[in-house]
Design a protein around this motif. Structure first.
Motif: not given
Length: 285
Positions: A106-109, A122-124, A128-130, A208-213
């Motif tokens: 789900f690491d997708s635009r 979100f937490v996704i 590795v190629n991001r 992990l990418l997250t938008n939680i501040e």
């Protein structure tokens, strides 16, 4: 598709996943296709499923929200579009509270944009190629994309936590991991997000990418992000439990709609189990 209502709050983890029902010997089942076994990494006959489960943070009692059988031979929409529709159905019923959690698929635009446009946290886990853009201490975006693995390896990880981890369909023994984070810029949503880096599970850090501040000095919140992702592993374990306990892969239905109906009954049973009896009680019985 089956969809249920439960009470959401800020501690609710909504795990979004794709799984499969393997039918290695089936020849005549309607709309059967080729699916990949996520544990073994091989391909064979079967169907895909879109599964959305919810659980409270540090709780081991997931509730199935969506359990939808998918076949590209029958569905007009792509798997991604159908998944986004199911996410939207949950949003319409439950609102935007909680945290959407997903693995590297789900690491997708498409998913980042959907969550961002609907003001959902979100937490996704990243692939590795991001590639991402760096953000300096003043919040300025530095031109030039950089590979996420390089960013992760250069990230300071001062916070420590001991925890078990889920790999290849089973829990591994507890290990001590180190956690850190840094601001990065995600071009597909034109926003700065946080890259949380976890070192200790393997040669390549978990990213992990997250938008939680949160303030970067808050170690407890860093641990919280990792525990949120760990809750997705618990939901994945629950999916395997449902497939194994109800012998989902042994269901014999030549008609595709009949198979979907049977799966719906299985989810009703699993929903009753988690809401009224308790998943933990079933595990020890």
């Amino acid at each position: 598709a089956s969809s249920y209502h439960c009470d959401f709050n800020d501690d609710t983890v909504i795990a979004i996943d794709h799984t499969d029902i393997r039918k290695p010997y089936a020849q005549k089942m309607e709309n059967i296709g080729i699916v990949r076994d996520g544990d073994k990494g091989d391909f064979g006959n079967g169907y895909q499923q879109i599964v959305i489960t919810a659980t409270q943070l540090q709780d081991a009692n997931p509730v199935p929200l969506v359990y939808r059988l998918y076949s590209k031979k029958d569905d007009e929409k792509t798997l991604t579009d159908q998944t986004l529709e199911e996410i939207g159905n949950v949003r319409e019923i439950q609102g935007v509270k909680g945290v959407r959690v997903a693995d590297r698929f789900f690491d997708s635009r498409h998913y980042y944009r959907d969550f961002t446009n609907n003001d959902e946290h979100f937490v996704i886990r990243t692939k590795v190629n991001r590639k991402l853009l760096q953000v300096d201490s003043n919040g300025k975006v530095i031109p030039g994309k950089v590979g996420v693995v390089a960013l992760a390896k250069n990230c300071k990880t001062r916070t420590r936590l001991q925890m078990k981890y889920w790999e290849n369909g089973e829990w591994k023994k507890s290990v001590v991991v180190r956690i850190g984070c840094r601001k990065v810029f995600l071009p597909c949503i034109d926003k700065a997000v946080t890259l949380v880096v976890v070192k200790g599970f393997g040669r390549i850090p978990m990213m992990l990418l997250t938008n939680i501040e949160f303030p970067f000095s808050n170690q407890e919140l860093l641990k919280r992000i990792l525990l949120i992702y760990r809750a997705r592993w618990q939901c994945e374990e629950f999916i395997r439990f449902v497939k194994g306990s109800y012998n989902v892969e042994d269901i014999r239905c030549l008609n595709y709609q009949a198979l979907k109906n049977t799966i719906s009954f299985v989810v009703l049973a699993a929903n009753f189990l988690t809401k009224h009896l308790g998943y933990n009680r079933k595990l020890i019985s």
